[in-house]
Scaffold this active site. Sequence first.
Site, PDB file in Angstrom:
ATOM      1  N   THR A 283       0.809  -1.187   0.752  1.00  0.00           N
ATOM      2  CA  THR A 283      -0.085   0.002  -0.078  1.00  0.00           C
ATOM      3  C   THR A 283       0.599   1.406   0.323  1.00  0.00           C
ATOM      4  O   THR A 283       1.627   1.472   0.688  1.00  0.00           O
ATOM      5  CB  THR A 283      -0.735   0.257   0.778  1.00  0.00           C
ATOM      6  OG1 THR A 283      -1.791  -1.296   1.375  1.00  0.00           O
ATOM      7  CG2 THR A 283      -1.476   1.383   1.476  1.00  0.00           C
TER       8      THR A 283
ATOM      9  N   PHE B 216       1.598   5.122   0.580  1.00  0.00           N
ATOM     10  CA  PHE B 216       0.641   5.944   1.626  1.00  0.00           C
ATOM     11  C   PHE B 216       1.206   7.544   1.445  1.00  0.00           C
ATOM     12  O   PHE B 216       2.267   7.521   0.421  1.00  0.00           O
ATOM     13  CB  PHE B 216       0.766   6.266   3.105  1.00  0.00           C
ATOM     14  CG  PHE B 216       0.225   4.865   3.472  1.00  0.00           C
ATOM     15  CD1 PHE B 216      -1.377   4.517   4.032  1.00  0.00           C
ATOM     16  CD2 PHE B 216       0.821   3.712   2.967  1.00  0.00           C
ATOM     17  CE1 PHE B 216      -1.020   3.423   4.377  1.00  0.00           C
ATOM     18  CE2 PHE B 216       0.501   2.257   3.715  1.00  0.00           C
ATOM     19  CZ  PHE B 216      -0.768   2.587   4.524  1.00  0.00           C
TER      20      PHE B 216
END
Length: 355
Positions: free
Chosen positions: A254, A256
């Site tokens: 992921t 960010f």
Amino acid sequence: MSLKQLRQNIDSLDVRILELINERTRLASDIGRIKAREKKEYYVPDREKKVFERLMKENKGPLSPRSVQAIYREIMSAALSLEESIKVAYLGPEATFTHLAALEKFGSSVTLIPAKSITDIFLEVEKGRANYGVVPIENSTEGIVNHTLDMFIDSELQICSEISLEVSLHLLSRGEMKDIKRIYSKPQALGQCRNWLEGHLAQAELIEVSSTSKGAEIASREKNGAAVASELAAEVYSLKIIGRSIEDSAINVTRFLVIGKTFANRTGKDKTSVMFSIKDRVGALHAMLQPFDRHGINLTKIESRPSRRKAWDYYFFVDMEGHYQDEKVKKALEELEKECRYLKILGSYPVGSYE
């Protein structure tokens, strides 16, 4: 050399290391006073990147690059907390992956503020209650986080850094797998382990909540409940890990973003994010992309989102290699601005590393 002698040598080294860390911190505090006097930002992503790159080159082992970075992250975090009380908002509650990303970027010495939603993270920074915010933007399996993109349409906040975090999802519960009737987590996390859940717990109801940690919090109160969350969430909410690494993809990362009020300086290995809307005509999007091709700029991502102001009106979000101050990027954006209806540079920032 005997065990006693080895330990004595370590004790002696520890004293020297502590002296050097404190000396480094005093120098960092001197820099902090200069920054305060000149009204400069305390957190400087481009300087941080250069420090880590230099340390990686100098590291001869046996410590791994990741271990060296983790050690210096905390040293730098402690120094940063002495320069100013840095506050960082993240998607809470405690033990979410956004929390882990914030710790990865800023260390544990800054003040971390849990927010209930991505909207609240933006508001905390816009209102000055937090210096920075950490928000999820995309996952290698589930794709883009639309809520974050939509916030940039109206917000004046800028992207000043990025973090890529390997995500390992676990099934957490008070009870046993055979007794689970409900599984709580955020939609993206449930999507990332959809096949595993269908194969092992097809009878269980999947219930979407605001975050993985919120799911763990709920599961901690239910006998037949479970959550898909992090290992840290299991510790925080006193849950057992009854299924480890249940994500469907072997590579589950992921990305960010760190949002704030200033751009990062050039490092030589940067990324720029922009948002634009196009004029309503045939071939408009193709025309928008031509300046990047002419100037040899590699686009790493393009996404579209409805404007929410007019039917069939869209904003486009583009990530590209380079800094907005690079000559070829500057020229491409100038040409793009002439062709589009609206253009906003969301930020130029150091490219995040992932090992």
